[in-house]
Scaffold this motif. Structure first.
Motif, PDB file in Angstrom:
ATOM      1  N   CYS A   1      45.101  35.193  35.824  1.00 28.22           N
ATOM      2  CA  CYS A   1      44.634  36.576  35.960  1.00 28.22           C
ATOM      3  C   CYS A   1      44.745  37.068  37.402  1.00 28.22           C
ATOM      4  CB  CYS A   1      43.178  36.681  35.493  1.00 28.22           C
ATOM      5  SG  CYS A   1      42.558  38.356  35.542  1.00 28.22           S
ATOM      6  N   GLU A   2      45.323  38.254  37.559  1.00 24.53           N
ATOM      7  CA  GLU A   2      45.498  38.816  38.904  1.00 24.53           C
ATOM      8  C   GLU A   2      44.470  39.895  39.230  1.00 24.53           C
ATOM      9  OE1 GLU A   2      49.547  39.927  39.635  1.00 24.53           O
ATOM     10  OE2 GLU A   2      50.309  38.084  38.750  1.00 24.53           O
ATOM     11  N   SER A   3      43.597  40.185  38.308  1.00 26.13           N
ATOM     12  CA  SER A   3      42.584  41.217  38.521  1.00 26.13           C
ATOM     13  C   SER A   3      41.560  40.765  39.562  1.00 26.13           C
ATOM     14  CB  SER A   3      41.878  41.510  37.202  1.00 26.13           C
ATOM     15  OG  SER A   3      40.858  42.462  37.402  1.00 26.13           O
ATOM     16  N   ASN A   4      41.120  41.704  40.404  1.00 27.55           N
ATOM     17  CA  ASN A   4      40.107  41.396  41.418  1.00 27.55           C
ATOM     18  C   ASN A   4      38.708  41.357  40.837  1.00 27.55           C
ATOM     19  OD1 ASN A   4      41.616  40.946  43.684  1.00 27.55           O
ATOM     20  ND2 ASN A   4      41.358  43.000  44.512  1.00 27.55           N
ATOM     21  N   HIS A   5      38.493  42.140  39.793  1.00 27.45           N
ATOM     22  CA  HIS A   5      37.142  42.190  39.239  1.00 27.45           C
ATOM     23  C   HIS A   5      37.167  41.946  37.741  1.00 27.45           C
ATOM     24  CE1 HIS A   5      32.915  42.887  39.812  1.00 27.45           C
ATOM     25  NE2 HIS A   5      32.922  43.422  38.622  1.00 27.45           N
TER      26      HIS A   5
ATOM     27  N   SER B   1      37.890  45.666  47.047  1.00 27.16           N
ATOM     28  CA  SER B   1      38.924  44.665  47.287  1.00 27.16           C
ATOM     29  C   SER B   1      38.362  43.247  47.130  1.00 27.16           C
ATOM     30  CB  SER B   1      39.521  44.852  48.676  1.00 27.16           C
ATOM     31  OG  SER B   1      38.539  44.635  49.656  1.00 27.16           O
ATOM     32  N   LYS B   2      37.042  43.133  47.110  1.00 21.01           N
ATOM     33  CA  LYS B   2      36.402  41.831  46.945  1.00 21.01           C
ATOM     34  C   LYS B   2      36.512  41.389  45.491  1.00 21.01           C
ATOM     35  CE  LYS B   2      31.909  39.766  47.248  1.00 21.01           C
ATOM     36  NZ  LYS B   2      30.562  40.156  46.953  1.00 21.01           N
ATOM     37  N   SER B   3      36.765  40.114  45.282  1.00 21.52           N
ATOM     38  CA  SER B   3      36.918  39.608  43.930  1.00 21.52           C
ATOM     39  C   SER B   3      35.675  38.846  43.488  1.00 21.52           C
ATOM     40  CB  SER B   3      38.128  38.684  43.866  1.00 21.52           C
ATOM     41  OG  SER B   3      38.238  38.103  42.597  1.00 21.52           O
ATOM     42  N   ASN B   4      35.292  39.041  42.230  1.00 22.07           N
ATOM     43  CA  ASN B   4      34.176  38.271  41.685  1.00 22.07           C
ATOM     44  C   ASN B   4      34.689  37.114  40.824  1.00 22.07           C
ATOM     45  OD1 ASN B   4      35.000  39.580  39.315  1.00 22.07           O
ATOM     46  ND2 ASN B   4      32.919  39.919  38.613  1.00 22.07           N
ATOM     47  N   LYS B   5      35.985  36.842  40.908  1.00 20.00           N
ATOM     48  CA  LYS B   5      36.601  35.790  40.104  1.00 20.00           C
ATOM     49  C   LYS B   5      35.912  34.430  40.278  1.00 20.00           C
ATOM     50  CE  LYS B   5      41.278  34.415  38.843  1.00 20.00           C
ATOM     51  NZ  LYS B   5      42.686  34.582  39.190  1.00 20.00           N
ATOM     52  N   PRO B   6      35.617  33.986  41.521  1.00 21.73           N
ATOM     53  CA  PRO B   6      34.904  32.706  41.668  1.00 21.73           C
ATOM     54  C   PRO B   6      33.544  32.700  40.966  1.00 21.73           C
ATOM     55  CG  PRO B   6      35.781  33.430  43.785  1.00 21.73           C
ATOM     56  CD  PRO B   6      35.963  34.564  42.821  1.00 21.73           C
ATOM     57  N   ILE B   7      32.857  33.829  40.989  1.00 23.63           N
ATOM     58  CA  ILE B   7      31.549  33.942  40.330  1.00 23.63           C
ATOM     59  C   ILE B   7      31.719  33.828  38.817  1.00 23.63           C
ATOM     60  CG2 ILE B   7      29.638  35.545  39.839  1.00 23.63           C
ATOM     61  CD1 ILE B   7      30.139  36.628  42.754  1.00 23.63           C
ATOM     62  N   ILE B   8      32.739  34.491  38.274  1.00 19.89           N
ATOM     63  CA  ILE B   8      32.990  34.455  36.828  1.00 19.89           C
ATOM     64  C   ILE B   8      33.377  33.043  36.399  1.00 19.89           C
ATOM     65  CG2 ILE B   8      34.488  35.328  34.980  1.00 19.89           C
ATOM     66  CD1 ILE B   8      32.353  37.360  35.988  1.00 19.89           C
ATOM     67  N   ILE B   9      34.232  32.384  37.178  1.00 15.44           N
ATOM     68  CA  ILE B   9      34.628  31.001  36.873  1.00 15.44           C
ATOM     69  C   ILE B   9      33.393  30.100  36.854  1.00 15.44           C
ATOM     70  CG2 ILE B   9      35.860  28.987  37.798  1.00 15.44           C
ATOM     71  CD1 ILE B   9      38.098  31.006  38.644  1.00 15.44           C
ATOM     72  N   ASN B  10      32.532  30.269  37.842  1.00 17.79           N
ATOM     73  CA  ASN B  10      31.289  29.506  37.936  1.00 17.79           C
ATOM     74  C   ASN B  10      30.398  29.779  36.714  1.00 17.79           C
ATOM     75  OD1 ASN B  10      29.037  28.119  38.811  1.00 17.79           O
ATOM     76  ND2 ASN B  10      28.792  29.270  40.704  1.00 17.79           N
ATOM     77  N   ALA B  11      30.271  31.050  36.336  1.00 18.87           N
ATOM     78  CA  ALA B  11      29.440  31.437  35.196  1.00 18.87           C
ATOM     79  C   ALA B  11      29.972  30.844  33.887  1.00 18.87           C
ATOM     80  CB  ALA B  11      29.369  32.961  35.090  1.00 18.87           C
ATOM     81  N   ILE B  12      31.291  30.879  33.712  1.00 21.50           N
ATOM     82  CA  ILE B  12      31.905  30.322  32.498  1.00 21.50           C
ATOM     83  C   ILE B  12      31.640  28.817  32.435  1.00 21.50           C
ATOM     84  CG2 ILE B  12      34.108  29.819  31.335  1.00 21.50           C
ATOM     85  CD1 ILE B  12      33.362  32.766  31.115  1.00 21.50           C
ATOM     86  N   ALA B  13      31.893  28.130  33.548  1.00 22.13           N
ATOM     87  CA  ALA B  13      31.791  26.668  33.580  1.00 22.13           C
ATOM     88  C   ALA B  13      30.356  26.157  33.470  1.00 22.13           C
ATOM     89  CB  ALA B  13      32.438  26.135  34.856  1.00 22.13           C
ATOM     90  N   HIS B  14      29.403  26.847  34.104  1.00 23.88           N
ATOM     91  CA  HIS B  14      28.044  26.309  34.204  1.00 23.88           C
ATOM     92  C   HIS B  14      26.998  27.030  33.361  1.00 23.88           C
ATOM     93  CE1 HIS B  14      29.394  23.689  37.377  1.00 23.88           C
ATOM     94  NE2 HIS B  14      29.943  24.724  37.985  1.00 23.88           N
ATOM     95  N   CYS B  15      27.367  28.140  32.730  1.00 24.88           N
ATOM     96  CA  CYS B  15      26.369  28.899  31.977  1.00 24.88           C
ATOM     97  C   CYS B  15      26.885  29.287  30.588  1.00 24.88           C
ATOM     98  CB  CYS B  15      25.984  30.148  32.772  1.00 24.88           C
ATOM     99  SG  CYS B  15      24.723  31.154  31.999  1.00 24.88           S
ATOM    100  N   CYS B  16      27.920  30.121  30.544  1.00 24.69           N
ATOM    101  CA  CYS B  16      28.407  30.662  29.270  1.00 24.69           C
ATOM    102  C   CYS B  16      28.962  29.601  28.332  1.00 24.69           C
ATOM    103  CB  CYS B  16      29.504  31.698  29.521  1.00 24.69           C
ATOM    104  SG  CYS B  16      28.979  33.076  30.520  1.00 24.69           S
TER     105      CYS B  16
END
Length: 165
Positions: free
Chosen positions: A74-78, A39-54
């Motif tokens: 996007c409504e996906s949790n992961h 139920s935990k979402s990694n969306k904040p991590i992905i947003i961070n990765a896109i903005a600061h790395c990818c």
């Protein structure tokens, strides 16, 4: 070793709300602190990765903004990022369902879905280092933030599109 007097003081401190880590209570009825990983979402991590790395930097700004805008919808949790190869070049974002183990493309360039046999390497994003590290695992889980697929899957030959010399 604690004497009775200092033990009583620790209990009294605990009752007054201070931190006494050696005291544990089995009568805790508050909210559960542990949540199921699915139920935990990694969306904040992905947003961070896109903005600061990818897609960091001025040259990627347009693509980054489009992707981040898409992620808001996007409504996906992961989510899982697809890289072109070990050089961690961004290609797409996929939605991952831990229950069905389906990896379906959300946005970007890549296959519509990714099956277990297509996966080459799995990665975890380190927010503090702003980099991806290879995860020594064979199967996708909610702890995976990115992946690569086998190189030959990028060179799909379409019928009727023979290269001219």
């Amino acid at each position: 070793m604690l004497s009775r007097a200092s033990s009583r003081n620790l209990e009294r401190d605990w009752e007054n709300g201070s931190i006494a880590s050696s005291i544990t209570s089995t009568e805790y009825n508050g909210p559960k602190l542990f949540k199921e990983p699915s139920s935990k979402s990694n969306k904040p991590i992905i947003i961070n990765a896109i903005a600061h790395c990818c897609l960091a930097g001025k040259v990627n700004e347009t693509q980054k903004n489009v992707i981040l805008e898409e992620l808001e919808k996007c409504e996906s949790n992961h989510l899982i990022i697809l890289f072109r190869d070990g050089g961690c070049q961004f290609r797409a974002i996929y939605s991952y369902s831990p229950d069905t183990e389906e990896i379906i493309k959300f946005t970007g360039t890549g296959p519509r879905s990714i099956g277990r046999k297509m996966i080459d390497k799995l990665y975890k994003y380190s927010s503090d280092r702003k980099q991806f590290n290879v995860v020594p695992a064979k199967s996708v889980s909610v702890s995976v933030d990115a992946l690569t697929i086998h190189n030959q899957l990028w060179h799909v030959k379409r019928p009727g599109s023979a290269r001219r010399k």
